[in-house]
Write a protein that holds these residues in place. Structure first.
Motif, PDB file in Angstrom:
ATOM      1  N   MET A 130       0.862  -1.186   0.000  1.00 35.87           N
ATOM      2  CA  MET A 130       0.000   0.000   0.000  1.00 35.87           C
ATOM      3  C   MET A 130       0.897   1.233   0.000  1.00 35.87           C
ATOM      4  O   MET A 130       1.443   1.631   1.023  1.00 35.87           O
ATOM      5  N   HIS A 131       1.098   1.805  -1.168  1.00 38.65           N
ATOM      6  CA  HIS A 131       1.975   2.961  -1.304  1.00 38.65           C
ATOM      7  C   HIS A 131       1.194   4.246  -1.105  1.00 38.65           C
ATOM      8  O   HIS A 131       0.055   4.375  -1.543  1.00 38.65           O
ATOM      9  N   ALA A 132       1.845   5.209  -0.493  1.00 37.24           N
ATOM     10  CA  ALA A 132       1.169   6.454  -0.164  1.00 37.24           C
ATOM     11  C   ALA A 132       0.732   7.202  -1.410  1.00 37.24           C
ATOM     12  O   ALA A 132      -0.210   7.991  -1.369  1.00 37.24           O
ATOM     13  N   ASP A 133       1.421   6.994  -2.527  1.00 34.93           N
ATOM     14  CA  ASP A 133       1.081   7.728  -3.744  1.00 34.93           C
ATOM     15  C   ASP A 133      -0.147   7.167  -4.443  1.00 34.93           C
ATOM     16  O   ASP A 133      -0.628   7.741  -5.413  1.00 34.93           O
ATOM     17  N   ILE A 173      -8.850  -3.798   8.653  1.00 31.91           N
ATOM     18  CA  ILE A 173      -8.054  -2.770   9.335  1.00 31.91           C
ATOM     19  C   ILE A 173      -7.192  -2.014   8.332  1.00 31.91           C
ATOM     20  O   ILE A 173      -7.082  -0.781   8.381  1.00 31.91           O
ATOM     21  N   LEU A 174      -6.588  -2.737   7.384  1.00 31.23           N
ATOM     22  CA  LEU A 174      -5.774  -2.074   6.366  1.00 31.23           C
ATOM     23  C   LEU A 174      -6.622  -1.149   5.496  1.00 31.23           C
ATOM     24  O   LEU A 174      -6.204  -0.030   5.172  1.00 31.23           O
ATOM     25  N   ALA A 175      -7.827  -1.614   5.123  1.00 30.41           N
ATOM     26  CA  ALA A 175      -8.718  -0.780   4.309  1.00 30.41           C
ATOM     27  C   ALA A 175      -9.115   0.476   5.071  1.00 30.41           C
ATOM     28  O   ALA A 175      -9.163   1.580   4.506  1.00 30.41           O
ATOM     29  N   SER A 176      -9.383   0.313   6.367  1.00 34.74           N
ATOM     30  CA  SER A 176      -9.749   1.471   7.184  1.00 34.74           C
ATOM     31  C   SER A 176      -8.590   2.460   7.263  1.00 34.74           C
ATOM     32  O   SER A 176      -8.786   3.683   7.215  1.00 34.74           O
ATOM     33  N   THR A 177      -7.375   1.940   7.367  1.00 30.63           N
ATOM     34  CA  THR A 177      -6.193   2.808   7.404  1.00 30.63           C
ATOM     35  C   THR A 177      -6.059   3.600   6.112  1.00 30.63           C
ATOM     36  O   THR A 177      -5.774   4.799   6.116  1.00 30.63           O
ATOM     37  N   ALA A 178      -6.277   2.913   4.973  1.00 29.08           N
ATOM     38  CA  ALA A 178      -6.197   3.599   3.677  1.00 29.08           C
ATOM     39  C   ALA A 178      -7.242   4.701   3.588  1.00 29.08           C
ATOM     40  O   ALA A 178      -6.954   5.816   3.124  1.00 29.08           O
ATOM     41  N   ALA A 179      -8.444   4.411   4.035  1.00 27.98           N
ATOM     42  CA  ALA A 179      -9.513   5.423   3.982  1.00 27.98           C
ATOM     43  C   ALA A 179      -9.169   6.615   4.872  1.00 27.98           C
ATOM     44  O   ALA A 179      -9.410   7.772   4.503  1.00 27.98           O
ATOM     45  N   PHE A 206       5.982  -2.000  11.509  1.00 28.74           N
ATOM     46  CA  PHE A 206       6.651  -0.815  10.988  1.00 28.74           C
ATOM     47  C   PHE A 206       5.640   0.258  10.556  1.00 28.74           C
ATOM     48  O   PHE A 206       5.850   1.452  10.815  1.00 28.74           O
ATOM     49  N   ASP A 207       4.551  -0.156   9.895  1.00 30.48           N
ATOM     50  CA  ASP A 207       3.551   0.828   9.463  1.00 30.48           C
ATOM     51  C   ASP A 207       2.938   1.538  10.662  1.00 30.48           C
ATOM     52  O   ASP A 207       2.693   2.751  10.629  1.00 30.48           O
ATOM     53  N   VAL A 221       4.071   9.943  12.618  1.00 30.03           N
ATOM     54  CA  VAL A 221       3.356  11.035  11.947  1.00 30.03           C
ATOM     55  C   VAL A 221       2.474  11.757  12.951  1.00 30.03           C
ATOM     56  O   VAL A 221       2.414  13.003  12.976  1.00 30.03           O
ATOM     57  N   ARG A 222       1.783  10.996  13.806  1.00 30.74           N
ATOM     58  CA  ARG A 222       0.919  11.608  14.800  1.00 30.74           C
ATOM     59  C   ARG A 222       1.722  12.518  15.735  1.00 30.74           C
ATOM     60  O   ARG A 222       1.307  13.639  16.057  1.00 30.74           O
ATOM     61  N   LEU A 223       2.876  12.037  16.156  1.00 32.19           N
ATOM     62  CA  LEU A 223       3.729  12.838  17.032  1.00 32.19           C
ATOM     63  C   LEU A 223       4.250  14.079  16.309  1.00 32.19           C
ATOM     64  O   LEU A 223       4.368  15.161  16.900  1.00 32.19           O
TER      65      LEU A 223
END
Length: 863
Positions: free
Chosen positions: A1-4, A32-38, A131-132, A139-141
């Motif tokens: 799942m790439h950020a771009d 959970i991964l789909a929710s993260t992407a959204a 790692f993700d 990022v949150r910090l």
């Protein structure tokens, strides 16, 4: 799942989730991964829906109950300020330690303890092996202005882009000198960093720069996700026109397989709905259902949009697709569902359904009141109901004998008890509610009964003077909606039993119509009604004179609501007859005349309006204060749509005068026909046929032509009532010709005394109105009475009706011209043979009402 390519990733993850469900695998990790992407796509609503069990969300029960899924959901909810799930999960056995630390960090942040929040989130990052997850916490910090050592370690590990971006983010959020400028420069070519830049502006309350950062980068980079975020931002801010523009830019710039298309459609649906453009909202809601055919929420949204757009049959069809035809769950769904019940009755809901919904909304008076109304006033007759496979009614007759009959009786008794309980429970729960309950003594006479009702409900306001102004054309017809609570369409349809205001100044209307030919034109409901009563070929002649015919969207929806009301009451609202003229109010078309009933007229109006292009008022058009912002301003909607650029076709004289004052070019149906005839766009015969049809529909302002009026008079069995109403409102030109023609038609009315009475009354009222003073009134009426007495159709069978017509026409004035004329005729006969003259008089007055006979018997005593 790439950020771009998060949108594509979300689409693939959802497909993977669905595939794993089919094969029975544990799909919680993919969810959970789909929710993260959204969430990374800045769509928290979709992210949470992916974790929530249906029907409110997309997850299965097994997925939603998974501890891992519940943990992610608790994190998201805590991020949104909903802290209870987080507090509950902190002490749950088996909860991941890293997740617990993260939840504590979010709780501390919500409580304003920034240092504790950074400490807990840092501990969570250090505890998690994923790692993700480490990256997301870093990022949150960084958004809290804190750069965790994990970021530095990534720089040493060669992950330079990640570390550099988080350093830019942390510096900008921490207000490090030059940090914002460095982030702005880096964001110039990065959609991801642009999102971060907009978040920095947002955290500072700088919404102008937040939006500017998103839109300028979206334009520069052609990034659909940035356009979508900007659209969502404007939607939340209530700037719905900008939201629509940005959402459309997102659609046009989206790559194939982009996962944000459904969210774009959601923004378009919500923004168009907020603007009141339910037609466009319906279009995009239908596209959303196509994209998510099994999503019950999307289906209900479409039903809601179709209902508000006035497409009730389409709403019924869509509702039939809801899985197992479930009862509604939200308040908005319930309101729409009840509106469909009002239209389609048992095709939508049984009494048991109404009982269940009333129980579910026990504290909501509006919903309970509508349900009581459905019980007291059912929708449509059985013959009109739509028959469905389940949950509806059936017209099939069984032959089970007495056993079936007894079963039917028991069922009917049960339903009757349920209906009674619904009503009784309403009055119990809402004793001061909007539906009032009172009893009357039915043993008294009619007057006493009315007194009891008046005592219970209070005196009603006297609007007779206002109604007369509306009827005469001094006030717009639509003001009926303000004074009587009717829809504009009801006012127009009910005025078919009165007189329409077909013309104000024919010469100027003709010129305006001629200028508008071959261009687009906006039709007011009054003009649409005129078209609806014309035969199809004549209607086509008129409508084809323009490049496009437009109807105000609000007037279409108003017409649908009017048809619903008429369908329940059987006519255009209670007591609408008071809006008609003195003659016309006694001559409404009978309910048995199915093609001329109010319901048939309203149905024709809606059918004509439905396929036409519908538009909202022109943006920036100066609507008068008395109209703007009021739901009762529907009558002005067509003028507002026309604005200063498009002509308005309206048959309401007063509305046209008001619209002209605001710079709108107007014309009437009569002006259009005259212009088309003058320039040979339609034949003289077609123009004549249109005028004849309008005359039979009581249109005022059509110049008197004896042949056309005669043809209209003979067009149907009740046309004499319509022409009588028109005569009552003619001007004084060609008065001798009108009197001669009117009296020439009277013999055909003698077999029907009531029609003769109305005819005479209309002629008398017309003469009274055009006479300049009381002396002229007396003189004109004396001439009319003399001509009546000299006619061959003055016979004992007709005289009582003629007399009643004269009395009604003078309307309380101290003149009795027919008595004087009868006296003159009696004296002439008596000179030759008094006994014969006396017998003639007695025969003539034998059928008079008892209170009128002495007046004529006085003739015998005159010298």
């Amino acid at each position: 799942m790439h950020a771009d390519d998060l949108s594509r990733a979300l689409t693939l993850l959802v497909d993977s989730r669905d595939a794993q469900r089919v094969w029975g695998y544990d799909s919680s990790a993919v969810v959970i991964l789909a929710s993260t992407a959204a969430r990374l796509l800045n769509d928290p609503a979709r992210a949470l829906a992916l974790l929530t069990a249906s029907p409110d969300g997309e997850a299965t029960r097994a997925e939603a109950n998974s501890l891992a899924v519940r943990s992610v959901a608790a994190l998201m909810l805590a991020d949104s300020g909903i802290l209870e799930p987080a507090r509950a999960l902190i002490d749950e056995k088996g909860a991941d330690k890293a997740v617990v630390r993260q939840l504590r960090g979010l709780l501390a942040e919500a409580e304003g303890d920034r240092e504790a929040a950074i400490r807990y989130l840092s501990e969570s990052l250090e505890l998690t092996p994923d790692f993700d997850q480490k990256g997301q916490l870093a990022v949150r910090l960084a958004t809290m202005g804190h750069l965790h050592p994990f970021v530095t370690s990534q720089l040493e590990a060669g992950n330079e882009a990640f570390a550099r971006n988080l350093k830019l983010m942390a510096d900008a959020f921490a207000d490090v000198p030059g940090g914002l400028e460095r982030l702005r420069a880096a964001a110039h070519s990065s959609a991801k960093l642009t999102m971060t830049l907009s978040q920095v502006y947002g955290s500072r309350g700088d919404t102008a720069n937040e939006l500017r950062a998103l839109t300028s980068a979206a334009e520069r980079l052609g990034d659909a996700t940035l356009w979508l975020v900007a659209a969502n931002m404007q939607r939340v801010a209530g700037e719905h026109r900008d939201a629509i523009e940005f959402a459309q830019r997102a659609r046009s710039s989206a790559p194939i397989g982009w996962g944000g298309r459904e969210r774009v459609l959601g923004v378009l649906v919500e923004s168009y709905a907020a603007l009141g453009d339910w037609d466009q909202a319906t279009v995009y809601s239908a596209l959303l259902v196509q994209a998510l055919p099994d999503n019950e929420g999307a289906i209900w949204n479409l039903i809601t949009c179709q209902h508000h757009a006035g497409e009730l049959d389409d709403a019924l069809g869509t509702w039939n697709t809801v899985a197992q035809r479930r009862r509604p769950t939200t308040r908005e769904q319930t309101r729409v569902w009840l509106a469909l019940c009002q239209e389609y009755g048992e095709a939508i809901a049984s009494v048991d359904d109404l009982v269940a919904v009333a129980a579910a909304w026990a504290g909501d008076e509006e919903i309970r009141r509508v349900i009581v109304g459905l019980v007291l006033l059912p929708a449509r007759s059985d013959d009109d109901l739509v028959v469905v496979e389940s949950g509806g009614i059936s017209h099939e007759q069984g032959d089970g004998g007495d056993a079936d009959a007894n079963s039917d009786d028991r069922e009917e008794n049960r339903l009757a008890q349920a209906r009674s309980a619904l009503i009784a429970d309403y009055f119990r729960d809402f004793p001061e509610g909007e539906i009032r309950q009172f009893t009357v003594d039915l043993d008294g006479d009619a007057g006493d009964l009315l007194d009891q009702i008046s005592s219970a409900i209070g005196e009603r306001p006297d609007t007779s003077d206002f109604d007369r102004q509306i009827f005469s054309g001094a006030f717009p017809l639509g003001l009926i909606s303000l004074t009587h609570g009717a829809t504009y369409a009801e006012a127009v349809v009910s005025h078919a039993s009165g007189v329409r205001f077909a013309s104000h100044h024919l010469e100027s209307e003709r010129a305006s119509a001629h200028r508008s030919v071959d261009a687009a034109v906006v039709l007011d409901t009054t003009a649409l009604f005129a078209l609806s009563v014309l035969p199809v070929p004549l209607r086509t002649h008129l409508m084809s004179s323009f490049s496009n015919v437009i109807v105000a969207a609000e007037q279409y929806r108003d017409a649908v609501r009017g048809l619903q009301t008429i369908g329940r009451f059987g006519h255009a609202g209670p007591g609408l007859g008071q809006w008609n003229g003195a003659v016309a109010q006694r001559t409404r078309p009978a309910a048995t005349e199915s093609d001329r009933s109010d319901r048939a007229r309203a149905a024709s109006l809606v059918s004509l309006m439905r396929p036409l292009r519908r538009e909202l008022p022109a943006q920036g058009f100066d609507i008068p204060d008395a109209v703007g912002g009021s739901d009762d301003g529907v009558w002005f909607a067509a003028a507002a749509v026309a604005g200063a650029n498009t002509a308005l076709w309206s048959d309401d004289k007063a509305l046209n005068i008001l619209a002209q004052g605001l710079g709108v070019r107007t014309f009437t149906t009569l002006g259009l026909v005259s212009a088309l005839e003058e320039h040979a766009r339609i034949s003289d015969e077609d123009a004549r046929s249109i005028r004849v049809t309008l005359l039979a529909e009581r249109y005022m302002g059509i110049p008197f032509d004896s042949d056309e009026y005669r043809e209209a008079f003979e067009s149907n069995s009740t046309a004499s009532h319509a022409i009588a109403s028109v005569i009552e409102h003619l001007d004084g030109s060609a008065a001798d010709e009108i009197v001669a023609w009117a009296l020439s038609q009277a013999p055909s009315l003698v077999p029907s005394g009531t029609r003769l009475e109305v005819w005479i009354s209309a002629c008398v009222r017309w003469l009274v109105r055009i006479s300049p003073d009381e002396a002229s009134v007396a003189s004109n009426l004396r001439l009319l009475a003399t001509r009546i007495v000299e006619s061959v159709w003055l016979v004992p069978q007709s005289f009582a009706f003629i007399d009643r017509g004269m009395v009604d026409g003078v309307d309380g004035r101290s003149v009795d011209p027919l008595v004087d004329s009868i006296g003159g005729a009696f004296r002439q006969l008596a000179q030759a043979d008094r006994p014969t003259a006396t017998k003639w008089l007695f025969d003539l007055i034998a059928s008079l009402d008892s209170d009128r006979r002495p007046t004529y018997l006085g003739v015998l005593l005159r010298p």
